[in-house]
Design an enzyme around this catalytic site. Structure first.
Site, PDB file in Angstrom:
ATOM      1  N   LYS A   1       0.818  -1.211   0.000  1.00  0.00           N
ATOM      2  CA  LYS A   1       0.000   0.000   0.000  1.00  0.00           C
ATOM      3  C   LYS A   1       0.858   1.269   0.000  1.00  0.00           C
ATOM      4  O   LYS A   1       0.411   2.318  -0.452  1.00  0.00           O
ATOM      5  CB  LYS A   1      -0.921   0.018   1.221  1.00  0.00           C
ATOM      6  CG  LYS A   1      -1.784  -1.213   1.424  1.00  0.00           C
ATOM      7  CD  LYS A   1      -2.974  -1.256   0.515  1.00  0.00           C
ATOM      8  CE  LYS A   1      -4.093  -2.194   0.927  1.00  0.00           C
ATOM      9  NZ  LYS A   1      -3.768  -3.602   1.103  1.00  0.00           N
TER      10      LYS A   1
HETATM   11  C1  LIG Z   1      -4.432  -4.747   0.734  1.00  0.00           C
HETATM   12  C2  LIG Z   1      -3.662  -6.002   0.726  1.00  0.00           C
HETATM   13  C3  LIG Z   1      -3.934  -7.036  -0.181  1.00  0.00           C
HETATM   14  C4  LIG Z   1      -5.106  -6.986  -1.141  1.00  0.00           C
HETATM   15  O1  LIG Z   1      -4.973  -5.969  -2.091  1.00  0.00           O
HETATM   16  P1  LIG Z   1      -6.252  -5.485  -2.908  1.00  0.00           P
HETATM   17  O2  LIG Z   1      -5.770  -4.362  -3.738  1.00  0.00           O
HETATM   18  O3  LIG Z   1      -7.257  -5.050  -1.889  1.00  0.00           O
HETATM   19  O4  LIG Z   1      -6.735  -6.648  -3.682  1.00  0.00           O
HETATM   20  C5  LIG Z   1      -3.108  -8.135  -0.182  1.00  0.00           C
HETATM   21  N1  LIG Z   1      -2.074  -8.250   0.684  1.00  0.00           N
HETATM   22  C6  LIG Z   1      -1.798  -7.285   1.583  1.00  0.00           C
HETATM   23  C7  LIG Z   1      -0.661  -7.480   2.510  1.00  0.00           C
HETATM   24  C8  LIG Z   1      -2.568  -6.129   1.634  1.00  0.00           C
HETATM   25  O5  LIG Z   1      -2.266  -5.167   2.511  1.00  0.00           O
END
Ligand SMILES: *Cc1c(COP(=O)(O)O)cnc(C)c1O
Length: 459
Positions: A107
């Site tokens: 993120k």
């Molecule tokens: C947010 C997240 C995901 C999923 O990502 P999306 O974009 O919501 O599909 C997978 N792994 C981790 C560690 C995350 O923080």
């Protein structure tokens, strides 16, 4: 570059509007009117590559130099010189490490940049905004760390109380800043996400605090996430199409891979890897998109049933028919059930394949990966690895496969310890995390109650 809403009833918008609005005024999600074309970068410098690719999306919102400064600043906060390093783990198998940012999950790639884009736009306009996000664990920390330094933005993060790991929670709540508000909600992630939607729909409140969003529905986040698909393709070279397997919750990260493909990148198939919250896997295999209750798993950042970004894919699969998408999503909102017609599903299946992975398989994969390579992987990454292997075995994937490693193992120490007996060490920057004081409010899963808490701080 102009953007339209998936529900077809909002005016076209420029990048600056899309960045700061989040959701379109008709309740839809913004998508580009047409996908721009781009090639894999020639520069090995991640930040420079990011500026080149993002310039396709930002229109005249920023000068090319300013964009370059902001990507440099965003990615200099990462602790690996390659920013998104690629590790080979098998003959035609790679892991793309996306956890070298300040809060140890992918993120950060979008959020570190978004914080800077926001501040630049708001400074120029002389405005303030309150950014709100619901988090299944990682978005919140990434948003807070990106936005806390902003002079012109407040940040509110709702997390489902007791459903994020200690490390995830502390990464959010250990920041004491007047413009940061953490709210622990007595509910699950889907309820948090529904509350955020309700707060946006409450026009009086939204205008009072000047509400804005950075959830993965924000187009700028998806745009930022296309970059590592491009840099990975550049590293692996031309030739065979590259397949990506992506641990998936809200369908943001894997959709970014689809966007890269629409932009002309030589992407093969996109593997949607889910945990026991397998609504997307069921939708992609049976055409029936029907949320159940949220299951708590070892990969909590994917404990999501309603994958917001799926609407963007449906819109495109329906031939960019906004009225039809709006009708489907309205019906889905009422009936919590959506049947994807066979011809539409066939179209989607050309690009997407999927697999659901249990907690037992997740633990087994963390263990066997450790025994084979000596390296620890986090449970989300393990979900991706199990899916990649299963899809290859089933003949649905061939040639190069890159699994996205979305979080650092130290963010999920309990699962890693259970699987391997090893405790993954936190990075130096976080070594005193468990001694830091925490700052948060508590609230019931009720939009009005949460509106009052937010107004009290930012109204
Ligand atoms: C947010 C997240 C995901 C999923 O990502 P999306 O974009 O919501 O599909 C997978 N792994 C981790 C560690 C995350 O923080």
């Amino acid at each position: 570059m102009m953007y339209v809403s998936t529900r077809g009833a909002a005016p076209t918008a420029d990048f600056e509007t899309v960045l700061t609005a989040g959701l379109a005024p008709d309740g839809g999600l913004y998508v580009p009117q047409a996908f721009p074309k781009a090639s894999p970068p020639v520069t090995p410098d991640y930040a420079a590559a990011a500026a080149d690719i993002l310039a396709n999306f930002t229109g005249d919102a920023f000068s090319r130099d300013r964009l370059g400064e902001m990507t440099q600043a965003a990615y200099s906060s990462f602790d690996h010189e390659e920013t998104a390093p690629l590790t080979q783990v098998g003959d035609e198998d790679w892991i793309l490490e996306l956890y070298h940012g300040p809060t140890l999950a992918f993120k950060d790639f979008a959020m570190q940049l978004l914080g800077r884009l926001f501040d630049d736009v708001l400074e120029r306009r002389g405005e303030r905004l309150t950014v709100i996000a619901a988090t299944s664990g990682d978005t919140g920390a990434a948003a807070i760390h990106a936005l806390a330094p902003c002079r012109n933005a407040g940040v509110v993060v709702l997390h489902p109380e007791g459903r994020v790991t200690d490390v995830q929670r502390r990464m959010m709540t250990s920041i004491d800043a007047p413009n940061v508000l953490n709210i622990a909600v007595d509910g699950d992630f889907d309820q948090c996400q529904a509350i955020v939607k309700a707060l946006f729909a409450n026009r009086a409140f939204a205008e009072q605090v000047r509400l804005s969003g950075v959830n993965s529905i924000n187009w700028a986040r998806l745009a930022a996430q296309t970059v590592y698909y491009f840099t990975t393709a550049a590293k692996l070279g031309g030739g065979a199409p590259i397949n990506f397997v992506v641990p998936t919750g809200n369908f943001g990260d894997v959709y970014a891979g689809f966007v890269a493909k629409q932009m002309g990148l030589n992407v093969g198939r996109l593997g949607v890897a889910t945990n026991a919250n397998s609504i997307l896997h069921k939708a992609l295999t049976s055409g029936s998109y029907r949320p159940e209750g949220v299951h708590k798993t070892l990969s909590p950042s994917m404990d999501i049933q309603v994958a917001s970004n799926f609407e963007r894919l449906l819109y495109q699969a329906y031939g960019c028919d906004g009225a039809k998408t709006a009708e489907m999503m309205d019906r889905f909102g009422r009936e919590r059930d959506l049947q994807i017609p066979a011809d539409v599903l066939d179209l989607i299946s050309e690009d997407f394949i999927s697999e659901a992975v249990s907690d037992a398989q997740t633990l087994q994969e963390i263990k066997s990966h450790y025994e084979r390579t000596g390296a620890l992987i986090d449970p989300h990454t393990a979900v991706g690895r199990v899916a990649a292997k299963a899809l290859r075995k089933a003949g649905k994937l061939s040639g190069p496969v890159v699994t996205l490693s979305t979080a650092h193992p130290a963010k999920f120490p309990d699962a890693v310890e259970e699987a391997t007996g090893q405790t993954p060490a936190l990075t130096d920057a976080w070594s005193d995390l468990h001694e830091r004081p925490e700052f948060m409010e508590h609230a019931p899963a009720d939009a009005d109650a949460i509106a009052s808490v937010v107004s009290a701080r930012f109204g």
